[in-house]
Design an enzyme around this catalytic site. Sequence first.
Site, PDB file in Angstrom:
ATOM      1  N   ASP A 132       6.102  -6.114   4.214  1.00 31.88           N
ATOM      2  CA  ASP A 132       4.661  -6.312   4.148  1.00 31.88           C
ATOM      3  C   ASP A 132       3.938  -5.150   4.831  1.00 31.88           C
ATOM      4  OD1 ASP A 132       2.279  -8.098   3.745  1.00 31.88           O
ATOM      5  OD2 ASP A 132       2.255  -8.058   5.935  1.00 31.88           O
TER       6      ASP A 132
ATOM      7  N   GLU B 277       5.576  -2.426   0.367  1.00 33.74           N
ATOM      8  CA  GLU B 277       4.183  -2.614  -0.031  1.00 33.74           C
ATOM      9  C   GLU B 277       3.480  -1.370   0.511  1.00 33.74           C
ATOM     10  OE1 GLU B 277       0.869  -6.124   0.016  1.00 33.74           O
ATOM     11  OE2 GLU B 277       1.821  -5.650   1.931  1.00 33.74           O
TER      12      GLU B 277
END
Length: 719
Positions: free
Chosen positions: A359, A395
């Site tokens: 993330d 990401e």
Amino acid sequence: MIIHPEKSALEQGLPFPMGATWDGAGANFALFSENAEKVELCLFDPTGQHEIARHVLPVRTDYVWHGYLPDVKPGLLYGYRVHGPYAPEQGHRFNANKLLVDPYARGLFGKLINHDAHYSYNRASLAEDLSFDDRDNAPYIPKCILTDPTLPSETEPPLHTSWSDTIIYELHVVGSTRLNPGVKEKLRGTFSGLTSDAFLNHLQDLGVRAVELLPTFPFTDETHLVDKGLTNYWGYSPYTFFAPEPRYLSGLKSKIDVTGGMGEFRAMVQRFHAVGIEVILDVVYNHTGEGGHLGTTLSLRGIDNANYYRLIHNNCRHYVNDTGCGNTLDISHPRVLQMVMDSLRYWVEYGLVDGFRFDLTCSLARIDGVFHTHSGFLAAIGQDPVLAHVKLIAEPWDLGIGGYHLGGFPRRWSEWNDRYRNTVREFWRGGENTMMELAHRITGSDDIFGSRGRHPRSSINFITAHDGFTLEDLVSYGHKHNEDNKENNRDGCSENYSWNCGVEGPTDVAAINELRQRQKRNFIATLFLSQGVPMLVSGDEMGRTQKGNNNAYCQDNAVSWTDWQNISDDGLLEFVKKMIRIRSGCTAFRRSEYFTGQEIDGGPIKDITWWSPAGHEMTHDDWYIPHAKCLGFHMACPYKGVRGERLMVMMNAHHDTVPFHLPPPAYGERWHILLNTISVTEDISSKIVKAGDVFTLEGHSLVMLSSSAMATDQQIVQG
């Protein structure tokens, strides 16, 4: 440097490994804190409600506090109280009244209960976090479990599924099974529920090769959500990094699990492996659930706030917030980086997982606030032998300055490609000037990754993800509808590149519903016919809706859960299966290298040729006609010994039909209609068109033709 702060009932122990480690005769405890003045190990009875002993860790070696407790066994419950200055303006937030979770805890017992006692300051004080709170939070925080560290023995080797064969299915542990009638009620929403026959059979029938689990580390329910009667559903607010989230465990919550829940987690992974499906974890190392300067004190903030977090220079009371979640972990600090690397290795060695999706990865790779490909984090990942075989997905952005770096990661990494998502959405909703961009996206985004010596698998292609509209909502809503989040619809992205097909939300108009179904098929077909690695979101294959909510992070209810008994589009599930069969059976859609546009086997056919509906190869001017929304591509496929195979894909995003002139005989004399998104009920397998024919391409449709070497998708699978 060794410091003996005072005498202790504990033996000295060792400063490694970090965390609590049982050796068969006792347990070693080690905790990093440079600025602490004293660290106390607190032991609890089996209920976790009563503190029964408190021991000072007797030795500090290189800022690691440690001690050895003899004659204890796995199942012991513990926590820490850390003494030091409470001076937020200097970056220090020690408060020994707060029981803290070991960041290395391998298991947690009990529930994290939202309570004001978790704040180190008096929330009612006008001085806010400069005040001090002396309440004990022990009744409201989970206790750490001393676990049995025995390494698992997996009889089968890791799957090591190639990237070209990987199809990712993103899912939430709870949402995927909570309403599944085929899963035993007591297992729904748990790790064990995911490997029930009902759910596993569904994944096998689909043909996916990897599941990507939304965060499974223990996470917080932020106070602002609890105050509104909501909870954190997605789980992107961890407070420890080695334990599985207790609420995802099916075991009795009143009984201490000496594996810390890792036994159930590992059994889940092994069951997935047994049916050929890898497990990828969505991990959050960029921030914690302790929030900003007015947040809670659960672990790192009370252990050594100034070293674990990035603080604003000359204003150490406040945090760098590159994550948008209130704080940012300082991965550039050696001990914080060590914690992250230890965590990753633990989940590979003990959890048997096959990869990680990181993330907000850019926040992990910043040096002095700037993203660098040679950061300590990326360098550590690149040289680690335990992580050498796992899949790495970035990401490639965060919310900090200069935080967007799609295509900027090392060669070994793959990346979520939001430009793929946006371009495909914009094309199919009828956007202008999209064809050149679309061509790059469906051929693996060579313009983003190719110049860096990377390959098509670098691009993780997705139409939808957990964050944003579902596929059903993408074709049903033009605007977000997040009122249930109780933020006056201010949260969530406002630009979704969506089109409601004429009516906002559900409708009884048959023509609009038919168009929506067709658009969903267009998106699915495009996804699986594109180079790169496709990712499908759980429930999209069955028309799952969030009723226009594009930020359902706080909706642990029917808004987010997959409704297995009320499927809105019966034909979509079979269509998704068909597209996965086509992709899996034809290497033309799973290339390891980019198309070159060059002639093959002595010509005249190129590996890929872009076609205008006028019946000629696309010219420079054709690409830049603003209102043009129709094109095709022809692929030569000299694979699996089938030398004469040809494939032709035609895409029409216009509202009206387009007469598409097929290529001349050199490109294929006879074509079987393999796929037409205009309908899923009509039998098209026997329909044949010929070279040079004018094919009537309906509005908002995608058609795929195969040469005579392959007449059906089943033949492609066998080919």
